[in-house]
Design an enzyme around this catalytic site. Structure first.
Site, PDB file in Angstrom:
ATOM      1  N   GLY A  71       0.622 -43.491  31.278  1.00 49.39           N
ATOM      2  CA  GLY A  71       1.543 -43.260  30.170  1.00 49.39           C
ATOM      3  C   GLY A  71       2.891 -42.719  30.629  1.00 49.39           C
ATOM      4  CB  THR A  72       3.784 -40.087  33.087  1.00 47.11           C
ATOM      5  OG1 THR A  72       2.939 -39.111  32.463  1.00 47.11           O
ATOM      6  CG2 THR A  72       5.049 -39.425  33.605  1.00 47.11           C
ATOM      7  CG  ASN A 148       0.976 -35.068  22.938  1.00 44.31           C
ATOM      8  OD1 ASN A 148       2.018 -35.514  22.450  1.00 44.31           O
ATOM      9  ND2 ASN A 148       0.977 -34.050  23.778  1.00 44.31           N
ATOM     10  CD  GLN A 176      -3.207 -38.312  22.630  1.00 42.64           C
ATOM     11  OE1 GLN A 176      -4.310 -38.433  22.094  1.00 42.64           O
ATOM     12  NE2 GLN A 176      -3.064 -37.675  23.788  1.00 42.64           N
ATOM     13  CB  SER A 196      -2.310 -43.550  29.081  1.00 39.47           C
ATOM     14  OG  SER A 196      -3.030 -42.906  30.108  1.00 39.47           O
ATOM     15  CG  HIS A 198      -6.160 -40.456  31.510  1.00 39.57           C
ATOM     16  ND1 HIS A 198      -6.302 -39.164  31.095  1.00 39.57           N
ATOM     17  CD2 HIS A 198      -4.821 -40.657  31.654  1.00 39.57           C
ATOM     18  CE1 HIS A 198      -5.101 -38.589  31.009  1.00 39.57           C
ATOM     19  NE2 HIS A 198      -4.185 -39.475  31.347  1.00 39.57           N
ATOM     20  CB  THR A 234      -0.873 -53.812  46.346  1.00 41.05           C
ATOM     21  OG1 THR A 234      -0.103 -54.323  47.433  1.00 41.05           O
ATOM     22  CG2 THR A 234      -2.207 -54.536  46.261  1.00 41.05           C
ATOM     23  CB  CYS A 322       1.686 -31.731  29.795  1.00 41.60           C
ATOM     24  SG  CYS A 322       0.818 -33.175  29.233  1.00 41.60           S
TER      25      CYS A 322
HETATM   26  C1  LIG Z   1      -1.314 -38.214  27.943  1.00 40.67           C
HETATM   27  C2  LIG Z   1      -0.045 -38.690  27.333  1.00 40.67           C
HETATM   28  C3  LIG Z   1       0.956 -39.269  28.128  1.00 40.67           C
HETATM   29  C4  LIG Z   1       0.865 -39.350  29.634  1.00 40.67           C
HETATM   30  O1  LIG Z   1      -0.056 -40.329  30.044  1.00 40.67           O
HETATM   31  P1  LIG Z   1      -0.605 -40.265  31.563  1.00 40.67           P
HETATM   32  O2  LIG Z   1      -1.396 -41.528  31.698  1.00 40.67           O
HETATM   33  O3  LIG Z   1      -1.452 -39.037  31.655  1.00 40.67           O
HETATM   34  O4  LIG Z   1       0.572 -40.230  32.457  1.00 40.67           O
HETATM   35  C5  LIG Z   1       2.103 -39.730  27.501  1.00 40.67           C
HETATM   36  N1  LIG Z   1       2.253 -39.635  26.174  1.00 40.67           N
HETATM   37  C6  LIG Z   1       1.309 -39.099  25.383  1.00 40.67           C
HETATM   38  C7  LIG Z   1       1.530 -39.042  23.905  1.00 40.67           C
HETATM   39  C8  LIG Z   1       0.132 -38.594  25.930  1.00 40.67           C
HETATM   40  O5  LIG Z   1      -0.783 -38.043  25.140  1.00 40.67           O
END
Ligand SMILES: *Cc1c(COP(=O)(O)O)cnc(C)c1O
Length: 383
Positions: A71-72, A148, A176, A196, A198, A234, A322
């Protein structure tokens, strides 16, 4: 003791089916998707299939999905990818994830202008404010789909329509909301969207940015021509395969998952209100994620609640994973207009697929006693 995990907005366990789908790609099917031999073609086919699955999950075309490290990176790529060469104005909200806010602060340092829109007491952005903020210099609008911390779901359809009217690209962080709300990039007029893995029972370190066909963005990294030449390096095939499996499972299970989560969420919220005084719900009552219960308890400290919950085997959070290392009050709760001294009594429970009614009952059994104990020793005065 088995942990009762109520912190799914921070991360989720990898689903067993996801794990199974990934495993062969670490060992016997280890090829580089750019290689021309059989192993390489096998990896490339897996990559193509994964791209189709993720595209299908959000109503996009296959070539519109760029796999990233999460996500980042997707948020960074969206904002810096558009703004880097055409310095200009960007409109965002004041309650974005740090992956957006910190990127905006960086863009300000290199000469861009940023408007951080306020939100109302429920955390909603007013689409009218978006429209009023547009100038001739506006290059991008980025407003998150669901928050989030408080779970508030933004009117992205309306914001997308306004952006389209003004021919300004619209990005939304859907990390989210993916798997928990309806998501269709065409219907919602979304030009870029961050995902994202995870947060949806997939592995960490993988995600995607959807970029509408025809929208040109600059890469963050230079190298090979992977990922439509927008994201060199890659490809993480096992991670991408796992992410795609998690995405298709999320679609398959969407109805039953959301019904289950809402039931548990409402049970938790109502149970808290029934057994504890001076408690408030942070965020919008109805326009909120099915798995989010962010509650504010007067006269207590969030950290103290977390420690007591942890002793009972319950994992929750005071807000965002975070920023939990800092004691600064949450920028999201501040933006709702909650006084800083009250913010500290907030706690976020985010539910997941594997949580049970029995677990929620247990939380409701132990929590009132925790609050009672903490209030008894609280230096904060009752009104
Ligand atoms: C967790 C989160 C991210 C970051 O995602 P990562 O895969 O952990 O880098 C970005 N935006 C929101 C709203 C999130 O909850």
């Amino acid at each position: 003791m088995k942990q009762i995990y109520l912190d799914h907005a921070a991360t989720t366990a990898v689903d067993r089916e996801v794990m199974q789908a990934m495993t062969p790609y670490f060992t016997e099917r280890f090829g580089n998707a750019s290689s021309l031999h059989t192993l390489g073609r096998d990896a490339n086919q897996a990559l193509t299939r994964a791209r189709e699955e993720v595209a299908d999950a959000i109503g996009a075309n296959t070539e519109e999905i760029i796999f990233t490290s999460g996500g980042t990176e997707s948020d960074n790529l969206a904002l810096r990818g558009v703004l880097r060469e055409h310095k200009g104005h960007i409109i965002t909200s004041s309650i974005e994830h740090p992956a957006i806010l910190k990127t905006c602060q960086y863009l300000e340092r290199i000469g861009c202008d940023v408007t951080y829109l306020p939100v109302d007491a429920d955390g909603l952005v007013d689409p009218g404010d978006v429209e009023s903020a547009i100038t001739r210099e506006t290059r991008l609008i980025s407003v998150m789909h669901a928050n989030n911390e408080i779970g508030t779901i933004q009117p992205v359809n309306e914001i997308g329509a306004i952006a389209a009217d003004h021919e300004i690209p619209f990005h939304t962080d859907a990390v989210q909301s993916f798997g928990k709300t309806e998501l269709d990039v065409r219907k919602m007029n979304i030009d870029m969207l961050s995902l994202s893995s995870h947060k949806i029972y997939g592995p960490k370190g993988v995600g995607a940015l959807y970029v509408r066909e025809g929208l040109k963005i600059n890469p963050l990294m230079y190298g090979g021509s992977h990922e439509m030449s927008i994201r060199a390096g890659t490809e993480n095939i096992p991670g991408i395969v796992g992410f795609a499996k998690a995405a298709s499972l999320a679609c398959e299970r969407f109805k039953s998952d959301t019904a289950h989560l809402m039931k548990l969420r409402d049970m938790l919220i109502n149970g808290m209100f029934d057994s504890i005084d001076d408690v408030f719900l942070n965020g919008h009552q109805a326009k909120r994620l099915p798995n989010n219960a962010n509650l504010r308890f007067m006269f207590v400290e969030g950290e103290a609640m977390l420690i007591h919950l942890d002793l009972k085997g319950i994992a929750a959070s005071t807000g965002s994973a975070c920023s939990s290392a800092s004691l600064d009050p949450s920028h999201v709760l501040l933006a709702l207009g909650i006084p800083p001294e009250d913010i500290h009594g907030s706690i976020r429970f985010t539910l997941g697929r594997e949580n049970t009614e029995k677990e929620i009952k247990y939380v409701l059994e132990v929590f009132p006693t925790i609050i009672e104990k903490l209030r008894a020793i609280s230096p904060l005065t009752r009104r």
